[in-house]
Design an enzyme around this catalytic site. Structure first.
Site, short mmCIF file in Angstrom:
data_model
loop_
_atom_site.label_atom_id
_atom_site.label_comp_id
_atom_site.label_asym_id
_atom_site.label_seq_id
_atom_site.Cartn_x
_atom_site.Cartn_y
_atom_site.Cartn_z
N CYS A 1 11.85 -22.82 37.85
CA CYS A 1 11.93 -22.74 36.38
C CYS A 1 13.14 -21.97 35.89
CB CYS A 1 10.64 -22.17 35.80
SG CYS A 1 10.42 -20.40 36.04
N CYS B 1 14.07 -17.84 39.92
CA CYS B 1 13.13 -18.83 40.44
C CYS B 1 13.83 -20.18 40.50
CB CYS B 1 11.91 -18.92 39.51
SG CYS B 1 10.82 -20.29 39.93
N CYS C 1 5.79 -16.83 40.78
CA CYS C 1 6.59 -16.70 39.56
C CYS C 1 5.68 -16.63 38.34
CB CYS C 1 7.53 -17.90 39.45
SG CYS C 1 8.49 -17.91 37.92
N CYS D 1 6.13 -19.96 36.25
CA CYS D 1 5.74 -21.31 36.66
C CYS D 1 4.81 -21.36 37.86
CB CYS D 1 6.98 -22.15 36.94
SG CYS D 1 7.79 -21.72 38.51
N CYS E 1 15.04 -6.90 44.92
CA CYS E 1 14.56 -5.89 43.98
C CYS E 1 14.09 -6.64 42.74
CB CYS E 1 15.74 -4.96 43.68
SG CYS E 1 15.29 -3.52 42.73
FE FE Z 1 9.38 -20.06 38.09
#
Ligand code: FE
Length: 134
Positions: free
Chosen positions: A102, A99, A50, A53, A122
């Site tokens: 976060c 995510c 991510c 984070c 996607c």
């Molecule tokens: Fe994240």
């Protein structure tokens, strides 16, 4: 199941650590233009984390060329590391992918992917950072 550490930041904190483009996509659910992202044609071995984070999201093993213009994966590294939510924006019913740590927007998931899952995650390149594995 392990309890994931949640990353919580204020809007101002996000603005300080993300570029305006990253803020738009990760925190305002934006979408990068197709065929422009740095990971669309990216074939190295490693994992995609991510951009907000560092949470481990997708492996290059599950990456495939969907022809859509965005990096596509048939499964996440762990279903505990992502969250999905129904998204009715733009007059469509889609499933948003976020995510789990976060809450940043990653992209959408569709059921037109390849086996073994039949799913297509996607994902915006801008929502990801690549970590190479030798
Ligand atoms: Fe994240």
């Amino acid at each position: 199941m392990t309890l994931k550490k949640k990353v919580i930041r204020t809007e101002n904190e996000w603005k300080q650590i993300l570029s305006p483009e990253e803020f738009y996509i990760l925190r305002e659910k934006g979408t990068e233009p197709p065929f422009t992202g740095k990971y669309y044609h990216h074939h190295e071995n490693g994992i995609y984390v991510c951009a907000g984070c560092g949470n481990e999201l997708f492996s290059s093993v599950a990456k495939y060329d969907s022809g859509s213009g965005w990096p596509s994966f048939f499964e996440p590294i762990s279903y505990d590391n992502i969250e999905t939510e129904v998204d009715y924006s733009y007059g469509m019913k889609r499933i948003e992918v976020k995510c789990a740590s976060c809450g940043s927007h990653l992209g959408h998931v569709f059921n037109d992917g390849p086996m073994p899952t039949g799913m297509r995650y996607c994902i915006n390149s801008i929502s990801l950072r690549f970590k190479k594995i030798d």
